[in-house]
Design an enzyme around this catalytic site. Structure first.
Site, short mmCIF file in Angstrom:
data_model
loop_
_atom_site.label_atom_id
_atom_site.label_comp_id
_atom_site.label_asym_id
_atom_site.label_seq_id
_atom_site.Cartn_x
_atom_site.Cartn_y
_atom_site.Cartn_z
N HIS A 271 0.84 -1.20 0.00
CA HIS A 271 0.00 0.00 0.00
C HIS A 271 0.88 1.26 0.00
O HIS A 271 0.73 2.14 -0.86
CB HIS A 271 -0.91 -0.03 1.24
CG HIS A 271 -1.82 1.15 1.37
ND1 HIS A 271 -3.17 1.06 1.15
CD2 HIS A 271 -1.58 2.45 1.71
CE1 HIS A 271 -3.71 2.26 1.32
NE2 HIS A 271 -2.77 3.11 1.68
N GLU A 272 1.79 1.32 0.95
CA GLU A 272 2.64 2.52 1.04
C GLU A 272 3.57 2.63 -0.16
O GLU A 272 3.90 3.73 -0.61
CB GLU A 272 3.44 2.51 2.35
CG GLU A 272 2.58 2.55 3.62
CD GLU A 272 1.57 3.70 3.65
OE1 GLU A 272 1.86 4.76 3.08
OE2 GLU A 272 0.50 3.51 4.24
N HIS B 55 1.74 4.52 -2.79
CA HIS B 55 1.82 5.98 -2.59
C HIS B 55 3.19 6.50 -3.03
O HIS B 55 3.31 7.55 -3.65
CB HIS B 55 1.62 6.33 -1.10
CG HIS B 55 0.20 6.26 -0.63
ND1 HIS B 55 -0.84 6.88 -1.26
CD2 HIS B 55 -0.35 5.64 0.46
CE1 HIS B 55 -1.97 6.66 -0.60
NE2 HIS B 55 -1.69 5.90 0.44
N HIS C 152 3.49 6.75 -6.72
CA HIS C 152 2.72 7.92 -7.18
C HIS C 152 3.58 9.18 -7.07
O HIS C 152 3.56 10.04 -7.94
CB HIS C 152 1.46 8.03 -6.31
CG HIS C 152 0.35 8.81 -6.92
ND1 HIS C 152 -0.79 9.12 -6.22
CD2 HIS C 152 0.17 9.36 -8.15
CE1 HIS C 152 -1.61 9.81 -7.00
NE2 HIS C 152 -1.05 9.98 -8.18
N GLU D 295 -6.08 7.28 -2.89
CA GLU D 295 -5.86 5.90 -2.45
C GLU D 295 -5.93 4.89 -3.60
O GLU D 295 -5.72 3.70 -3.36
CB GLU D 295 -6.86 5.52 -1.35
CG GLU D 295 -6.70 6.31 -0.06
CD GLU D 295 -5.35 6.13 0.64
OE1 GLU D 295 -4.77 5.03 0.57
OE2 GLU D 295 -4.87 7.11 1.24
N TYR E 282 -13.13 6.47 1.05
CA TYR E 282 -12.55 5.14 1.29
C TYR E 282 -13.21 4.11 0.39
O TYR E 282 -12.54 3.30 -0.26
CB TYR E 282 -12.77 4.70 2.74
CG TYR E 282 -11.89 5.40 3.74
CD1 TYR E 282 -10.53 5.08 3.81
CD2 TYR E 282 -12.40 6.33 4.61
CE1 TYR E 282 -9.72 5.71 4.72
CE2 TYR E 282 -11.59 6.96 5.53
CZ TYR E 282 -10.25 6.65 5.59
OH TYR E 282 -9.44 7.27 6.49
ZN LIG Z 1 -3.04 5.15 1.88
#
Ligand SMILES: [Zn+2]
Length: 274
Positions: free
Chosen positions: A63-64, A67, A70, A92, A209
């Site tokens: 997940h991180e 980011h 990105h 997200e 979310y």
């Molecule tokens: Zn996140």
């Protein structure tokens, strides 16, 4: 470039996050590299064993890392519009989509192995994990939809004069999303701090979310269909989404990648609900 800080330390904040240290980007005749970091509080190596991470922790890293990609892959000239400086309900997508690879056998087999024997993740365990993933998914989905709905209504429709006490008003509406009668003194809304905005945070944005899940589950269907390691799809995701930051309307970016509007069905299928 990236740096990492994986394990707990004294005085370190909890959770996991990505931060941009330097936002570079294209400049006349050159490209200034970006610099970012991932921090986490993962299970550290203990008792002579290497760091043995839970599956959820592995998802957190993916997940991180999304980011971070990105941020690092941004090709936007204006720094304020670069990388993760995108709409709250779009930020997200790059991170959550990465978690899908943690649920693909082909991907897991590249790194998930018994630390002593090297044996791959047993198939029966993998199937159990997949079944547990959708346990009470409908309840979870309705809960999140209720929270998103009440957040939007309180910010856009609620009127003290005609709707009365906000706790009673919220309880009546949340009842529609609950499989069991809510107790008369149910006042969850009083502790729902997500209602309150900040310059970068909430305020009629809790729906983001669920919306991000709609986008990433749907976008992942392209990888599913064309290969989870497809260079072509990966390159398009990089060029049409990750590289663009907030230089274009997210709806346009999404259509450029998918060739159509988002379809919520993929999330329902993944949740075992369709
Ligand atoms: Zn996140």
């Amino acid at each position: 470039m990236c740096i990492r800080d994986r394990y707990p330390r004294e005085n370190k904040r909890g959770g996991a996050w990505m931060d941009a240290l330097i936002t570079g980007g294209p400049a006349p005749g050159e490209f200034h590299p970006h610099l970012g970091l991932i921090c986490g509080n993962l299970t550290p190596p203990i008792g002579g064993k290497p760091a043995l991470l839970t599956h959820r922790e592995v998802e957190t890293i993916f997940h991180e890392f999304g980011h971070l990609l990105h941020h690092l892959l941004s090709r936007v000239e204006t720094r304020g519009l670069a990388g993760t400086n995108v709409a709250w309900d779009f930020v997200e997508l790059p991170s959550q989509i990465m978690e899908n690879w943690c649920w693909e056998r082909q991907a897991l087999d590249l790194f998930a192995a018994h630390w002593e024997t090297g044996e791959r993740l047993p198939e029966d365990l993998f199937q159990k994990m997949k079944r547990a993933r959708t346990f009470r998914a409908a309840n979870g989905q309705m809960r999140q939809l209720g929270f998103g709905f009440i957040d939007l209504l309180l910010h856009t429709r609620y009127s003290p004069a005609s709707d009365g006490d906000p706790i009673d008003y919220s309880r009546r509406l949340l009842q529609e999303f609950s499989p069991a009668p809510l107790p008369p003194r149910h006042a969850m809304i009083a502790a729902f701090t997500h209602l309150f905005g900040s310059p970068v945070g909430y305020g009629a944005a809790y729906y983001s979310y669920k919306w991000a899940e709609v986008l990433e589950a749907d976008a992942f269907t392209r990888f599913r269909a064309e290969g989870i390691f497809s260079r072509e799809v990966g390159t398009q995701f990089r060029d049409r989404i990750l590289a663009k930051g907030d230089s274009e309307d997210p709806a346009v970016l999404y259509r450029e990648f998918m060739g159509r509007e988002p379809d919520p069905r993929a999330l329902l299928v993944r949740s075992g609900l369709a």
